[in-house]
Design an enzyme around this catalytic site. Structure first.
Site, PDB file in Angstrom:
ATOM      1  N   HIS A 479       0.810  -1.217   0.000  1.00  0.00           N
ATOM      2  CA  HIS A 479       0.000   0.000   0.000  1.00  0.00           C
ATOM      3  C   HIS A 479       0.839   1.261   0.000  1.00  0.00           C
ATOM      4  O   HIS A 479       0.429   2.286  -0.532  1.00  0.00           O
ATOM      5  CB  HIS A 479      -1.040  -0.069   1.100  1.00  0.00           C
ATOM      6  CG  HIS A 479      -2.109  -1.025   0.696  1.00  0.00           C
ATOM      7  ND1 HIS A 479      -2.021  -2.359   0.974  1.00  0.00           N
ATOM      8  CD2 HIS A 479      -3.193  -0.852  -0.084  1.00  0.00           C
ATOM      9  CE1 HIS A 479      -3.042  -2.976   0.406  1.00  0.00           C
ATOM     10  NE2 HIS A 479      -3.774  -2.080  -0.236  1.00  0.00           N
ATOM     11  N   GLU A 716      -9.900 -10.879  -7.291  1.00  0.00           N
ATOM     12  CA  GLU A 716      -8.527 -10.816  -6.769  1.00  0.00           C
ATOM     13  C   GLU A 716      -8.130 -12.111  -6.069  1.00  0.00           C
ATOM     14  O   GLU A 716      -7.062 -12.225  -5.505  1.00  0.00           O
ATOM     15  CB  GLU A 716      -8.337  -9.598  -5.853  1.00  0.00           C
ATOM     16  CG  GLU A 716      -9.416  -9.378  -4.844  1.00  0.00           C
ATOM     17  CD  GLU A 716      -9.266  -8.062  -4.084  1.00  0.00           C
ATOM     18  OE1 GLU A 716      -8.256  -7.363  -4.242  1.00  0.00           O
ATOM     19  OE2 GLU A 716     -10.191  -7.760  -3.315  1.00  0.00           O
ATOM     20  N   ASP A 740      -3.618  -8.396  -5.630  1.00  0.00           N
ATOM     21  CA  ASP A 740      -3.897  -9.589  -4.838  1.00  0.00           C
ATOM     22  C   ASP A 740      -3.983 -10.831  -5.706  1.00  0.00           C
ATOM     23  O   ASP A 740      -3.566 -11.909  -5.296  1.00  0.00           O
ATOM     24  CB  ASP A 740      -5.188  -9.408  -4.033  1.00  0.00           C
ATOM     25  CG  ASP A 740      -4.920  -8.618  -2.765  1.00  0.00           C
ATOM     26  OD1 ASP A 740      -3.926  -8.930  -2.087  1.00  0.00           O
ATOM     27  OD2 ASP A 740      -5.672  -7.676  -2.465  1.00  0.00           O
ATOM     28  N   CYS A 787      -8.133  -2.833 -11.880  1.00  0.00           N
ATOM     29  CA  CYS A 787      -7.782  -1.714 -11.001  1.00  0.00           C
ATOM     30  C   CYS A 787      -6.502  -1.996 -10.210  1.00  0.00           C
ATOM     31  O   CYS A 787      -6.092  -1.185  -9.391  1.00  0.00           O
ATOM     32  CB  CYS A 787      -8.934  -1.373 -10.062  1.00  0.00           C
ATOM     33  SG  CYS A 787      -9.390  -2.736  -8.994  1.00  0.00           S
TER      34      CYS A 787
HETATM   35  C1  PEP Z   1      -5.693  -5.298  -5.920  1.00  0.00           C
HETATM   36  O1  PEP Z   1      -5.581  -6.214  -5.101  1.00  0.00           O
HETATM   37  O2  PEP Z   1      -5.193  -5.325  -7.056  1.00  0.00           O
HETATM   38  C2  PEP Z   1      -6.432  -4.088  -5.559  1.00  0.00           C
HETATM   39  C3  PEP Z   1      -6.705  -3.160  -6.464  1.00  0.00           C
HETATM   40  O3  PEP Z   1      -6.772  -3.941  -4.265  1.00  0.00           O
HETATM   41  P1  PEP Z   1      -5.706  -3.487  -3.121  1.00  0.00           P
HETATM   42  O4  PEP Z   1      -4.424  -3.198  -3.822  1.00  0.00           O
HETATM   43  O5  PEP Z   1      -6.269  -2.316  -2.419  1.00  0.00           O
HETATM   44  O6  PEP Z   1      -5.639  -4.710  -2.255  1.00  0.00           O
HETATM   45 MG    MG Z   2      -6.794  -6.158  -3.305  1.00  0.00          MG
END
Ligand code: PEP
Ligand code: MG
Length: 857
Positions: A479, A716, A740, A787
């Protein structure tokens, strides 16, 4: 039997001072009276001479000369402290007649002091003799009330705890051989010499023997219990060190230590190459390709080139005041408590890591526990505390001094130990309550370095001054990396501990796109980096000029380029950069600083202001995805052995349905009704989706909403990709979270630095799951977006478009670049080549093929 008789393994301390005996409980300082410094006895001195109560080593002499600690041959640590709160006198009236480290004989003069002067200025002259390691030695006899005479009258009789029976049986030997000394030379054959692991093993080997062991090398020596002391000897491979044992078991103890040091340690061979200064984990990709000098490799987390001065962020946060606010005794207690709580914390980390089978990680935490009790550090900190410094300042100074000592030893492995020391420094300071957020003034161009940034670290940054972020650990889809990309700050992760060896203030060139940092670069290198930076800025500017327009491939396939956002500011940046919509609002990051969960109304307001900022663009709002590496203060989840596979995302509703309900109600209240779509994270099968849809519909009815709200599912988890057709039947759209999905498909922790280069979303297995998702969605006429970070990767864009993805949601600042890339694509070509990519064998081959067909700028 006379309790003071030196028999049955007992040994006797004679009075170090002359005067009447005072029972410990009557000493006028609760810290001593309650035995917090150990069991012992008081003396009200009538003469200004303190002598040694036994033979021993002066392991600590307060700089103010008011206290001394001796270690006896048996290992007892005897503290003699003159007067109460006499540290405040700052040495006035005390004259030390011995030096720290000296070997002394019973009756030797240690300190002279001015009885009258001190009596006038200190709260009391009553002095204390305490056994600092009372957990190991018990007081079995004490002088009766009345006067004792320094160097003459027996004062305390001690005995090692748990040794009574054995000691009785061997009494004659114990008495006659107590001062045995043994010596042995050992040549170190380990790669790396006396580095941390052999040092820790040597320390363990010496435990349990009735002897002190000292290690000597050149003109330095260190007690075997002090890992930092042993490291600071700088004994490299091939060095011949001398082991000196003193005490009853001297020979056995040094033999055990020697055996450990000459043994070929299992796994030892792995330590050196994997942990050298330069080859960081992220360098895996460059295997075989030597790095230029002054260069470290890492993994790109946010692209770009930057120049700046290195600022260590870890240090910026924690700045304890120099002077203590309470008495030295109180500060000492604070330090002890902080160390004890960090030790407990580390202990549970060791256990959690062992349960997960993460042996390497467990080993690191175990080493940190060993460092935490290192006598060199603790004595140095206590010394400073006795000079009136605060516990935090003293601890920090003790650690920094040791890091500086290690810095003088020419051994790259020690850079890693310095990182360990820094780590325990931080942990203890945090336990002392110095986790403040006081912002430090940054230079105009700062390259911030940390072990790993947390999302909350980054939330408080002065982004205008930060040119790049570099992390020793972390993964490209962590993150922190996501936030860096969103902010458009070049970032590099997994650089390794060598990062910590670069001095503060050093000029750094960060080429995040190439996965490199160069420290202390030449003026030419800096100039080149600045030019590249402005070239990239020029390309970005050109892309920005067309970024407000909708985008389609050359042959007319429309692609929506949306933005991933986490804050209201991000929403404005998304609009400025031409995002067609918001493809992912990570709501957990919006509320990350909260101490309490947001109310329905707070949810509504936050989303409403984002929707207002988007001025007609839609927003896909993901429900809270906390758990795993995303922690929030308002939700303490029960500890899980494997959080990434535990209660995260939508599963949280199993334990806290109220949190989700409040969020859904807030979301449904946003106006206009069609501006918001709901996205559900970490769905694994259709049952979860159906149940949640029913709940959403029920809340919508409660609110009197006529029109249905669109609900999408994040893909994911591999199961969701494989069951995409089932999910698409009930969902309005699918959005692939490749961060993920890659982690769970490849079984590679997205935050694991060692795997950062391999955890690549262009792995054909991940691409096949993308393909399966699109196929499943198409059966029900539903659209698919991406995403995850892969959507913004220029080498991935043509392949994702070719697999049928119609929305790419990327960091706001990447929107113009991705739009420019899409405009230059031919959809039919992308389709063919994407199918070919599914047949390739590795992420590297996919990358190479993509670069070949669709070269980068
Ligand atoms: C992902 O897992 O690609 C996603 C967009 O969610 P996050 O990165 O917030 O886990
Ligand atoms: Mg994710």
């Amino acid at each position: 039997m006379d309790p003071m008789n030196a028999a049955h393994g007992r040994f006797v301390l004679t009075a170090p001072l002359s005067g009447p005996v005072v029972p410990l409980a009557s000493v006028p300082d609760p810290v001593f009276a309650e035995g917090l410094f150990g069991d012992g006895i008081g003396i009200d001195p009538l003469e200004g001479r303190m002598v040694a109560p036994c033979d021993g080593t002066v392991t600590h002499l307060a700089r103010t000369g008011h206290a001394v600690t001796l270690q006896t041959a048996e290992g007892a640590e005897v503290l003699v402290h003159i007067g109460i709160d006499t540290v405040e006198l700052n040495g006035d009236g005390f004259t030390a007649r011995v030096e720290q480290g000296a070997q002394v004989r019973r009756g030797d003069l240690l300190i002279e002091f001015d009885v009258d002067a001190i009596a006038c200025r200190a709260p009391s002259l009553v002095s204390v003799v305490a056994i600092a390691n009372s957990d190991a030695f018990e007081v079995v006899g004490r002088a009766e009330a009345g006067d004792v005479r320094a160097g003459v009258t027996p004062l305390l009789a001690l005995r090692a705890r748990g040794a009574a029976t054995e000691v009785v049986a061997t009494e004659a030997v114990a008495v006659s051989s107590v001062e045995t000394e043994a010596r042995r030379s050992v040549t170190l054959s380990h790669a790396g010499g006396l580095h941390a692991r052999p040092a820790a093993r040597a320390r363990e080997a010496a435990r349990g023997f009735d002897a002190r062991v000292e290690v000597r090398y050149r003109d330095r020596n260190a007690a075997v219990e002090s890992i930092v002391g042993l490291l600071a000897l700088g004994a490299a491979q091939g060095a011949t060190i001398e082991l000196v044992g003193i005490g009853r078991d001297a020979q056995k103890a040094i033999d055990a230590v020697a055996d450990e040091l000459t043994r070929e340690a299992a796994g030892e061979a792995n330590e050196t190459p994997a942990r050298q200064l330069s080859p960081a984990p992220g360098a895996v990709r460059q295997a075989g390709e030597p790095l230029p000098p002054n260069t470290l490799a890492g993994v790109c987390a946010a692209p770009g080139v930057a120049v700046g001065a290195l600022v260590r962020w870890d240090d910026a946060e924690l700045a304890p005041p120099e002077l203590a606010s309470g008495t030295s005794a109180a500060e000492s207690r604070l330090l002890d408590n902080a160390i004890a709580s960090v030790d407990a914390e580390l202990n549970s980390s060791v256990r959690a890591a062992s349960q997960r089978g993460a042996i390497g990680e467990a080993g690191i935490f175990t080493m940190h526990r060993v460092l935490l009790e290192d006598p060199t550090l603790i004595d140095a900190a206590r010394d400073l505390i006795s000079l009136g410094k605060s516990a935090g300042f003293a601890w920090r100074d003790a650690i920094r001094t040791q890091i500086a000592v290690l810095g003088q030893v020419d051994d790259p492995l020690l850079a890693e130990r310095a990182a360990d020391l820094r780590d325990i420094e931080k942990r203890v300071l945090r336990a002392l309550g110095y986790a403040g957020t006081t912002a430090r003034a940054l230079p105009d161009e700062a390259v911030l370095a940390a072990d790993e940034f947390t999302p909350s670290d980054l939330a408080t940054l002065d982004r205008s001054r930060v040119t790049a972020l570099v992390m020793a650990r972390g993964g490209a889809t962590s993150h922190a990396a996501i936030i860096a990309r969103q902010a458009g700050i070049p970032a590099l992760v997994a650089v390794g501990d060598a990062l910590h060896a670069i001095p503060e203030g050093t000029q750094i060139v960060v080429d995040a796109s190439a996965g490199r940092i160069e420290y202390a670069p030449s003026a030419l290198d800096i100039e080149r980096a600045r030019l590249e930076r402005s070239r990239l800025a020029g390309v970005r500017e050109a892309n920005r000029r067309t970024s407000q327009l909708a985008v389609a491939t050359r042959d007319g396939r429309a692609i929506e380029v949306a933005a991933n956002i986490a804050t209201l500011d991000d929403a404005s940046i998304a609009v400025e950069n031409g995002a067609d919509a918001v493809g992912l609002l990570r709501t957990e990051l919006l509320f990350i600083h909260r101490q309490a969960a947001p109310s329905v109304e707070e949810h509504r307001q936050s989303y409403q202001s984002i929707v207002d900022t988007l001025a007609g663009r839609t927003a896909i709002i993901r429900t809270l995805d906390v758990g795993a590496d995303k922690e929030v203060d308002y939700l303490t989840l029960p500890p899980e052995p494997n959080p990434a596979l535990g209660l995260r995302g939508i599963r949280l509703a199993q334990v806290r349905p109220d949190l989700l309900d409040d969020q859904l109600r807030g979301l449904l209240a946003v106006q206009p009704a069609g501006a918001v779509r709901i996205l559900l994270p970490m769905v694994t099968d259709v049952g979860e989706l159906v149940r949640l849809r029913e709940r959403i519909d029920a809340f919508a009815r409660e609110l009197g909403r006529a029109d249905a709200i669109e609900v999408g599912v994040m893909i994911e988890v591999p199961s969701a990709a494989l069951l995409a057709d089932q999910l698409a039947r009930h969902a309005d759209f699918l959005s692939i979270g490749t961060n993920d999905l890659t982690q769970y498909t490849l079984a590679m922790d997205r935050c694991q630095a060692n795997l950062a280069a391999q955890a690549d979303g262009l792995h054909p297995a991940v691409l096949r799951l993308v393909d399966a998702t699109v196929q499943g969605a198409q059966k029900h006429g539903k659209w698919v977006g991406v995403c995850g970070a892969l959507a913004g990767d220029p080498l991935a864009v043509p392949l994702l478009v070719g697999l049928g993805v119609t929305e790419l949601s990327v960091d706001p600042v990447s929107v113009p670049t991705v739009k420019a890339r899409v405009r230059n694509l031919d959809y039919q070509l992308c389709r063919q080549r994407a199918q070919d990519a599914l047949a390739l064998e590795s992420a590297q081959s996919v990358r190479a093929a993509s670069r070949e067909i669709w070269p980068l700028d």
